[in-house]
Design a protein around this motif. Structure first.
Motif, PDB file in Angstrom:
ATOM      1  N   ALA A  50       0.946  -1.245  -0.004  1.00 36.14           N
ATOM      2  CA  ALA A  50       0.133   0.060   0.093  1.00 36.14           C
ATOM      3  C   ALA A  50       0.769   1.360  -0.118  1.00 36.14           C
ATOM      4  N   LYS A  51       0.505   2.203  -0.531  1.00 36.18           N
ATOM      5  CA  LYS A  51       0.945   3.419  -0.581  1.00 36.18           C
ATOM      6  C   LYS A  51       0.349   4.731   0.108  1.00 36.18           C
ATOM      7  N   VAL A  52       1.053   5.277   0.978  1.00 34.59           N
ATOM      8  CA  VAL A  52       0.472   6.283   1.851  1.00 34.59           C
ATOM      9  C   VAL A  52       1.254   7.744   1.607  1.00 34.59           C
ATOM     10  N   GLY A 103      17.559   4.866 -10.596  1.00 34.57           N
ATOM     11  CA  GLY A 103      16.815   5.683 -11.437  1.00 34.57           C
ATOM     12  C   GLY A 103      15.633   4.580 -12.295  1.00 34.57           C
ATOM     13  N   ASN A 104      14.537   5.017 -12.015  1.00 38.86           N
ATOM     14  CA  ASN A 104      13.458   4.027 -12.664  1.00 38.86           C
ATOM     15  C   ASN A 104      12.945   4.663 -13.929  1.00 38.86           C
ATOM     16  N   LYS A 105      12.050   3.946 -14.407  1.00 39.67           N
ATOM     17  CA  LYS A 105      11.408   4.121 -15.954  1.00 39.67           C
ATOM     18  C   LYS A 105      12.207   4.377 -16.867  1.00 39.67           C
ATOM     19  N   LEU A 106      13.321   3.763 -16.856  1.00 39.32           N
ATOM     20  CA  LEU A 106      14.384   3.682 -18.111  1.00 39.32           C
ATOM     21  C   LEU A 106      13.520   3.127 -19.368  1.00 39.32           C
ATOM     22  N   ASP A 107      12.558   2.280 -19.382  1.00 36.00           N
ATOM     23  CA  ASP A 107      11.747   2.076 -20.406  1.00 36.00           C
ATOM     24  C   ASP A 107      11.087   3.141 -21.338  1.00 36.00           C
ATOM     25  N   LEU A 108      10.913   4.345 -20.786  1.00 40.94           N
ATOM     26  CA  LEU A 108      10.315   5.381 -21.201  1.00 40.94           C
ATOM     27  C   LEU A 108      11.463   6.000 -22.334  1.00 40.94           C
ATOM     28  N   PHE A 109      12.743   5.691 -22.144  1.00 44.20           N
ATOM     29  CA  PHE A 109      13.546   6.443 -23.134  1.00 44.20           C
ATOM     30  C   PHE A 109      13.912   5.734 -24.159  1.00 44.20           C
ATOM     31  N   THR A 139      16.992   1.191 -14.034  1.00 47.30           N
ATOM     32  CA  THR A 139      16.063   0.015 -14.173  1.00 47.30           C
ATOM     33  C   THR A 139      14.563   0.541 -14.642  1.00 47.30           C
ATOM     34  N   SER A 140      13.989  -0.460 -14.713  1.00 46.02           N
ATOM     35  CA  SER A 140      12.453  -0.144 -14.926  1.00 46.02           C
ATOM     36  C   SER A 140      11.629  -1.071 -14.131  1.00 46.02           C
ATOM     37  N   ALA A 141      10.784  -0.719 -13.269  1.00 46.24           N
ATOM     38  CA  ALA A 141       9.996  -1.554 -12.192  1.00 46.24           C
ATOM     39  C   ALA A 141       9.140  -2.222 -12.961  1.00 46.24           C
ATOM     40  N   VAL A 142       8.436  -1.369 -13.874  1.00 46.66           N
ATOM     41  CA  VAL A 142       7.075  -1.885 -14.518  1.00 46.66           C
ATOM     42  C   VAL A 142       7.486  -3.494 -15.588  1.00 46.66           C
ATOM     43  N   GLY A 167      11.050   8.073  -1.594  1.00 42.12           N
ATOM     44  CA  GLY A 167      10.925   8.329  -3.156  1.00 42.12           C
ATOM     45  C   GLY A 167       9.855   9.330  -2.871  1.00 42.12           C
ATOM     46  N   THR A 168       9.810  10.261  -3.943  1.00 45.78           N
ATOM     47  CA  THR A 168       8.604  10.993  -4.051  1.00 45.78           C
ATOM     48  C   THR A 168       7.337  10.217  -4.540  1.00 45.78           C
ATOM     49  N   ALA A 169       6.256  10.466  -4.469  1.00 37.55           N
ATOM     50  CA  ALA A 169       5.064   9.653  -5.040  1.00 37.55           C
ATOM     51  C   ALA A 169       5.251   9.720  -6.347  1.00 37.55           C
ATOM     52  N   ASN A 170       4.975   8.559  -6.808  1.00 37.71           N
ATOM     53  CA  ASN A 170       5.020   8.432  -8.541  1.00 37.71           C
ATOM     54  C   ASN A 170       6.314   8.066  -9.122  1.00 37.71           C
ATOM     55  N   ALA A 171       7.358   7.985  -8.250  1.00 39.98           N
ATOM     56  CA  ALA A 171       8.500   7.813  -8.525  1.00 39.98           C
ATOM     57  C   ALA A 171       8.592   6.244  -9.147  1.00 39.98           C
ATOM     58  N   GLY A 172       7.508   5.232  -8.488  1.00 40.35           N
ATOM     59  CA  GLY A 172       7.534   4.075  -8.885  1.00 40.35           C
ATOM     60  C   GLY A 172       8.087   3.136  -7.606  1.00 40.35           C
ATOM     61  N   LYS A 173       8.236   3.614  -6.526  1.00 33.16           N
ATOM     62  CA  LYS A 173       8.519   2.995  -5.448  1.00 33.16           C
ATOM     63  C   LYS A 173       7.939   1.734  -5.140  1.00 33.16           C
ATOM     64  N   SER A 174       6.589   1.870  -5.136  1.00 34.67           N
ATOM     65  CA  SER A 174       5.565   0.652  -4.745  1.00 34.67           C
ATOM     66  C   SER A 174       5.762  -0.497  -6.002  1.00 34.67           C
ATOM     67  N   THR A 175       5.583  -0.302  -7.001  1.00 33.16           N
ATOM     68  CA  THR A 175       6.041  -0.878  -8.099  1.00 33.16           C
ATOM     69  C   THR A 175       7.347  -1.667  -8.113  1.00 33.16           C
ATOM     70  N   LEU A 176       8.397  -0.936  -7.718  1.00 31.01           N
ATOM     71  CA  LEU A 176       9.622  -1.547  -7.633  1.00 31.01           C
ATOM     72  C   LEU A 176       9.694  -2.520  -6.419  1.00 31.01           C
ATOM     73  N   PRO A 240       3.919  10.068 -19.606  1.00 31.24           N
ATOM     74  CA  PRO A 240       4.029   8.927 -20.541  1.00 31.24           C
ATOM     75  C   PRO A 240       4.095   7.311 -19.832  1.00 31.24           C
ATOM     76  N   LYS A 241       3.595   6.678 -20.830  1.00 34.52           N
ATOM     77  CA  LYS A 241       3.306   5.148 -20.343  1.00 34.52           C
ATOM     78  C   LYS A 241       4.273   4.240 -21.222  1.00 34.52           C
ATOM     79  N   ASP A 242       4.592   4.802 -22.462  1.00 34.92           N
ATOM     80  CA  ASP A 242       5.375   3.948 -23.405  1.00 34.92           C
ATOM     81  C   ASP A 242       6.727   4.759 -23.518  1.00 34.92           C
TER      82      ASP A 242
HETATM   83  P1  GDP Z   1       5.124   5.466  -5.879  1.00 36.27           P
HETATM   84  O1  GDP Z   1       3.845   6.369  -5.461  1.00 36.27           O
HETATM   85  O2  GDP Z   1       6.527   5.965  -6.064  1.00 36.27           O
HETATM   86  O3  GDP Z   1       4.946   4.183  -5.049  1.00 36.27           O
HETATM   87  O4  GDP Z   1       4.912   5.166  -7.508  1.00 36.27           O
HETATM   88  P2  GDP Z   1       4.026   3.808  -8.010  1.00 36.27           P
HETATM   89  O5  GDP Z   1       4.807   2.518  -7.949  1.00 36.27           O
HETATM   90  O6  GDP Z   1       2.697   3.781  -7.765  1.00 36.27           O
HETATM   91  O7  GDP Z   1       4.066   4.223  -9.569  1.00 36.27           O
HETATM   92  C1  GDP Z   1       3.639   5.604 -10.058  1.00 36.27           C
HETATM   93  C2  GDP Z   1       3.287   5.291 -11.704  1.00 36.27           C
HETATM   94  O8  GDP Z   1       4.442   5.434 -12.383  1.00 36.27           O
HETATM   95  C3  GDP Z   1       2.254   4.298 -11.748  1.00 36.27           C
HETATM   96  O9  GDP Z   1       1.368   4.628 -12.892  1.00 36.27           O
HETATM   97  C4  GDP Z   1       3.335   3.123 -12.516  1.00 36.27           C
HETATM   98  O10 GDP Z   1       2.547   2.282 -13.311  1.00 36.27           O
HETATM   99  C5  GDP Z   1       4.317   4.028 -12.931  1.00 36.27           C
HETATM  100  N1  GDP Z   1       5.580   3.198 -13.004  1.00 36.27           N
HETATM  101  C6  GDP Z   1       6.342   2.895 -11.866  1.00 36.27           C
HETATM  102  N2  GDP Z   1       7.463   1.971 -12.467  1.00 36.27           N
HETATM  103  C7  GDP Z   1       7.569   2.447 -13.666  1.00 36.27           C
HETATM  104  C8  GDP Z   1       8.520   2.247 -14.607  1.00 36.27           C
HETATM  105  O11 GDP Z   1       9.696   1.210 -14.453  1.00 36.27           O
HETATM  106  N3  GDP Z   1       8.291   2.633 -15.966  1.00 36.27           N
HETATM  107  C9  GDP Z   1       6.882   3.137 -16.182  1.00 36.27           C
HETATM  108  N4  GDP Z   1       6.914   3.597 -17.740  1.00 36.27           N
HETATM  109  N5  GDP Z   1       6.041   3.494 -15.291  1.00 36.27           N
HETATM  110  C10 GDP Z   1       6.183   3.102 -14.225  1.00 36.27           C
END
Ligand code: GDP
Length: 366
Positions: A50-52, A103-109, A139-142, A167-176, A240-242
């Motif tokens: 969970a994320k708070v 450094g997350n979200k490398l897949d966007l590059f 890395t790319s957590a997704v 991490g700041t919200a949305n950096a992808g911490k939970s996904t990672l 960005p998603k892709d």
């Molecule tokens: P948190 O707030 O740091 O815990 O972030 P979340 O794990 O909830 O992720 C925030 C958003 O970023 C979500 O829409 C995820 O799907 C997206 N996200 C997380 N990791 C990645 C990644 O490696 N690549 C991309 N493209 N999106 C990611």
């Protein structure tokens, strides 16, 4: 609730009234034997953490508590929004503890991006922000890219200590973290026991086999990035998603670009040169003449120029002027939106962004 019941997972007292408080369990689930709280349920069954979110002052005092301990701090940053996802003053708050940067979200590059060069940029920028990282892993957590490298770096850098993930919200911490749990949670690897949450709302504790733990801190919200201001149903146009497909505009002086109805960029003076836009593929970019820009903005914002559909949801625009020196390619970065890489010509560029949103200039990273 008539009787006191404790969660079999984490020991917190169960309650059915408030889903936001620890120990919440849906009433029907409480009837079961060995009832567990919703948070434990999610972690056990979905490997979901969970994320708070927190208010900045409280967040900083939580960070300062890390400074009182011996620990490794893992800072998750969003490579696409580095400045906007950095925790300001982090080293100051956590004392002498080492920081590993993921450094997350490398897949966007774009695929052509050079990982080595990006890594160097992360090191350099971290140093400028007062951190000498113990290591940097991109890395790319997704996508689950380089998870072995992430796990190995954590294990190596922690040297028997606890690990705080920040991490700041949305950096992808939970996904990672979820990804790490999925890949290493069940086996003989780094995380061996099933993860049980702590009993406070703030943090989640995941035990490690040597008796230490990974502590998942809540994310902090930074309001100086555009993505925080966009309505949830419009966020998809901004985030960005892709893999980003950069859009190139050759601009003379006296030309303007609108990025939806969020940001305006004027090429005020200088030679014709390319401006390469790295933003969500679905964001609408509109080119026009500078002399007509104000009129178009007034007339079409919220319609042709959107998001936002409701312009009053954002602060008014303020102007930031940049002088491109023409020695190297430079990026104009708008927190929470992306960046524009200018060519190598001397120019003056004005960026108009909602008040309070961070903008900066940096040597091009790609
Ligand atoms: P948190 O707030 O740091 O815990 O972030 P979340 O794990 O909830 O992720 C925030 C958003 O970023 C979500 O829409 C995820 O799907 C997206 N996200 C997380 N990791 C990645 C990644 O490696 N690549 C991309 N493209 N999106 C990611």
């Amino acid at each position: 609730m008539e009787r006191e019941v404790w969660c079999e997972g984490c020991g917190v007292e169960l309650q059915t009234e408030d889903p936001k408080r620890p120990g919440y369990v849906p009433p029907a689930a409480l009837e079961r034997e060995n009832a567990i709280c919703r948070r434990c349920f999610r972690i056990r069954h979905y490997n979901e953490v969970a994320k708070v979110e927190h208010d900045p002052d409280e967040y900083l005092s939580m960070l300062r508590e890390i400074g009182d301990r011996e620990a490794l701090v893992v800072q998750v940053v969003d490579l696409f929004d580095f400045a906007g996802s950095w925790i300001p003053g982090i080293q100051r708050h956590i004392g002498g503890n080492p920081i590993l940067i993921l450094g997350n979200k490398l897949d966007l590059f774009p695929k052509s991006a050079k990982v080595g060069r990006l890594k160097e940029w992360v090191y350099r920028t971290a140093k400028e922000l007062g951190v000498k990282p113990a290591d940097v892993v991109l890395t790319s957590a997704v996508k689950g890219h380089r998870m072995d490298e992430v796990a190995e770096a954590i294990e190596r850098c922690r040297r028997g200590r606890d690990v705080y993930v920040v991490g700041t919200a949305n950096a992808g911490k939970s996904t990672l973290i979820n990804r790490l749990l999925k890949e290493f949670g069940g086996g003989e690897e780094m995380i061996t026991t099933s993860p049980y949450p702590g009993t406070t709302l703030d943090t989640i504790h995941i035990p490690l086999e040597d008796g230490r733990e990974i502590i998942d801190m809540p994310g902090i919200v930074r309001k100086d990035r555009i993505s925080e201001w966009v309505e949830p149903d419009e966020l998809a146009d901004v985030t960005p998603k892709d893999e980003i497909k950069p859009k190139v505009y050759q601009l003379n002086d006296g030309q303007t670009l609108f990025f939806g109805g969020l940001v305006r960029m004027d090429h005020v003076e200088g030679e014709r040169q390319p401006f390469v836009c790295y933003m969500a593929n679905s964001l609408y970019i509109h080119r026009t003449k500078l002399e007509k820009a104000e009129e178009i903005w007034q007339k079409h914002r919220g319609e042709l120029l959107s998001p936002p559909k409701d312009p009053s949801s954002l602060p008014p625009l303020t102007r930031h002027s940049f002088h491109l020196k023409g020695k190297q390619k430079e990026d104009l970065v708008i927190s929470g939106l992306g960046w524009i890489a200018a060519g190598k010509e001397r120019s003056r560029v004005d960026l108009w962004v909602p008040e309070g949103i961070t903008v900066e200039i940096r040597p091009s990273i790609l």
